[in-house]
Motif scaffolding. Structure first.
Motif, PDB file in Angstrom:
ATOM      1  N   THR A   9     -45.766   4.285 -10.724  1.00  0.00           N
ATOM      2  CA  THR A   9     -44.176   4.111 -10.931  1.00  0.00           C
ATOM      3  C   THR A   9     -43.593   2.861  -9.965  1.00  0.00           C
ATOM      4  O   THR A   9     -42.652   2.347 -10.093  1.00  0.00           O
ATOM      5  N   GLY A  10     -44.895   2.265  -9.164  1.00  0.00           N
ATOM      6  CA  GLY A  10     -44.290   0.987  -8.352  1.00  0.00           C
ATOM      7  C   GLY A  10     -43.921   1.412  -7.017  1.00  0.00           C
ATOM      8  O   GLY A  10     -43.179   0.633  -6.239  1.00  0.00           O
ATOM      9  N   LEU A 148     -41.289   5.696 -15.954  1.00  0.00           N
ATOM     10  CA  LEU A 148     -41.085   4.802 -16.788  1.00  0.00           C
ATOM     11  C   LEU A 148     -40.181   5.224 -18.078  1.00  0.00           C
ATOM     12  O   LEU A 148     -39.139   4.614 -18.752  1.00  0.00           O
ATOM     13  N   ASP A 154     -36.264  -0.976 -18.751  1.00  0.00           N
ATOM     14  CA  ASP A 154     -36.882  -1.804 -17.942  1.00  0.00           C
ATOM     15  C   ASP A 154     -38.095  -2.476 -18.559  1.00  0.00           C
ATOM     16  O   ASP A 154     -38.573  -3.561 -18.240  1.00  0.00           O
ATOM     17  N   ILE A 155     -38.694  -1.878 -19.855  1.00  0.00           N
ATOM     18  CA  ILE A 155     -39.961  -2.191 -20.384  1.00  0.00           C
ATOM     19  C   ILE A 155     -39.752  -3.801 -20.777  1.00  0.00           C
ATOM     20  O   ILE A 155     -40.961  -4.437 -20.294  1.00  0.00           O
ATOM     21  N   LEU A 158     -40.264  -5.935 -17.573  1.00  0.00           N
ATOM     22  CA  LEU A 158     -41.788  -5.735 -17.022  1.00  0.00           C
ATOM     23  C   LEU A 158     -42.588  -6.663 -17.854  1.00  0.00           C
ATOM     24  O   LEU A 158     -43.564  -7.227 -17.146  1.00  0.00           O
ATOM     25  N   TRP A 190     -45.435   7.024 -21.830  1.00  0.00           N
ATOM     26  CA  TRP A 190     -45.907   6.422 -20.507  1.00  0.00           C
ATOM     27  C   TRP A 190     -46.297   7.363 -19.377  1.00  0.00           C
ATOM     28  O   TRP A 190     -45.928   7.577 -18.267  1.00  0.00           O
ATOM     29  N   ASN A 193     -47.040   5.456 -16.571  1.00  0.00           N
ATOM     30  CA  ASN A 193     -46.026   4.639 -16.008  1.00  0.00           C
ATOM     31  C   ASN A 193     -46.142   2.951 -16.025  1.00  0.00           C
ATOM     32  O   ASN A 193     -46.992   2.531 -16.958  1.00  0.00           O
ATOM     33  N   ILE A 194     -45.871   2.375 -15.022  1.00  0.00           N
ATOM     34  CA  ILE A 194     -45.862   1.051 -14.891  1.00  0.00           C
ATOM     35  C   ILE A 194     -47.256   0.574 -14.996  1.00  0.00           C
ATOM     36  O   ILE A 194     -47.669  -0.500 -15.716  1.00  0.00           O
ATOM     37  N   ARG A 195     -48.056   1.120 -14.355  1.00  0.00           N
ATOM     38  CA  ARG A 195     -49.471   0.730 -14.330  1.00  0.00           C
ATOM     39  C   ARG A 195     -50.124   0.565 -15.543  1.00  0.00           C
ATOM     40  O   ARG A 195     -50.768  -0.133 -15.954  1.00  0.00           O
ATOM     41  N   GLU A 198     -48.720  -2.227 -17.832  1.00  0.00           N
ATOM     42  CA  GLU A 198     -49.371  -3.438 -17.286  1.00  0.00           C
ATOM     43  C   GLU A 198     -50.943  -3.746 -18.047  1.00  0.00           C
ATOM     44  O   GLU A 198     -51.409  -4.639 -18.385  1.00  0.00           O
TER      45      GLU A 198
END
Length: 234
Positions: A9-10, A148, A154-155, A158, A190, A193-195, A198
């Motif tokens: 999640t960052g 996420l 937010d997608i 990002l 997701w 999540n953010i990872r 990416e």
């Protein structure tokens, strides 16, 4: 500061932002993933050791707490540390002092402590797996980072960030994604999540042969069923 949230999640990024926008920004930001350090070496990593303190200690080593003096120490996966390390960490948080392994004198530090976890520390304290007094010390300023899937808005931001970084790293001029791709990514759950986002954008970026990423550049599990069929028939 205690950062909590699912993996990916960052939390590490947020820890760096807290440091960057604080009055400690010119001092060091030191990071340690507690779960990646063997239990037998964790105390040495955190608090340092004297020469000859144990087998293999051929010279004096400064610990992360001493190196991060006046700066920020980020301890990721704090829920994995051993009971003995929990006791020493509590001492540092209470009075700002610690003893390197094998040392006779205490050392002082004023490092800001940011910790992160993807575990439920409160439940761990209730189960007896984590010290309650340490939990209360760490939980002075808690920040929970939502997954996420709960911040789909937010997608697009990002994606643009990742594309800009990838364009610089790979020297490819790709700075857009097809609307179908946006739709597919917003529909995905997701779990990583953010990872995970990416990694998927990097995958698409690498195989893309145009100036815009389209649906065929995504991994198969993210493509609509009709798109997968058309790709297979082609």
């Amino acid at each position: 500061v205690l950062l909590s949230g699912e993996t990916g999640t960052g939390k590490g990024v947020l820890a760096k932002l807290i440091h960057r926008y604080s009055n400690r920004e010119h001092a060091q930001f030191i990071s340690l993933h507690c779960g990646a350090v063997p239990d037998t070496l964790l105390e040495s990593e955190l608090f340092g050791h004297e020469k000859g303190a144990f087998t293999g200690a051929l010279k004096k080593k400064l610990g992360k707490f001493e190196i991060a003096r006046n700066g920020t120490l980020f301890l990721d996966e704090i829920g994995t540390i051993t009971p003995s390390a929990q006791v020493k960490l509590l001492q540092v948080l209470q009075d700002g002092t610690f003893s390197p392994v094998g040392a006779e004198k205490a050392v002082s530090t004023n490092a800001r402590i940011i910790t992160a976890t993807n575990s439920d520390l409160k439940k761990m304290t209730e189960d007896g797996d984590f010290r309650k007094d340490l939990y209360y010390r760490l939980n002075v300023f808690p920040i929970e980072i939502p997954p996420l899937r709960k911040r789909i808005e937010d997608i697009p931001l990002l994606i643009q960030f990742f594309l800009k970084k990838l364009s610089k790293d790979f020297q490819k001029d790709i700075n857009e994604i097809h609307p179908q791709v946006k739709f597919a990514l917003k529909k995905y759950s997701w779990p990583g999540n953010i990872r995970e986002l990416e990694n998927i954008i990097e995958h698409a970026f690498v195989i893309c042969r145009k100036t815009i990423i389209d649906i065929s550049d995504l991994p198969e599990n993210l493509r609509p069923a009709n798109e997968q069929s058309s790709v297979e028939s082609a």
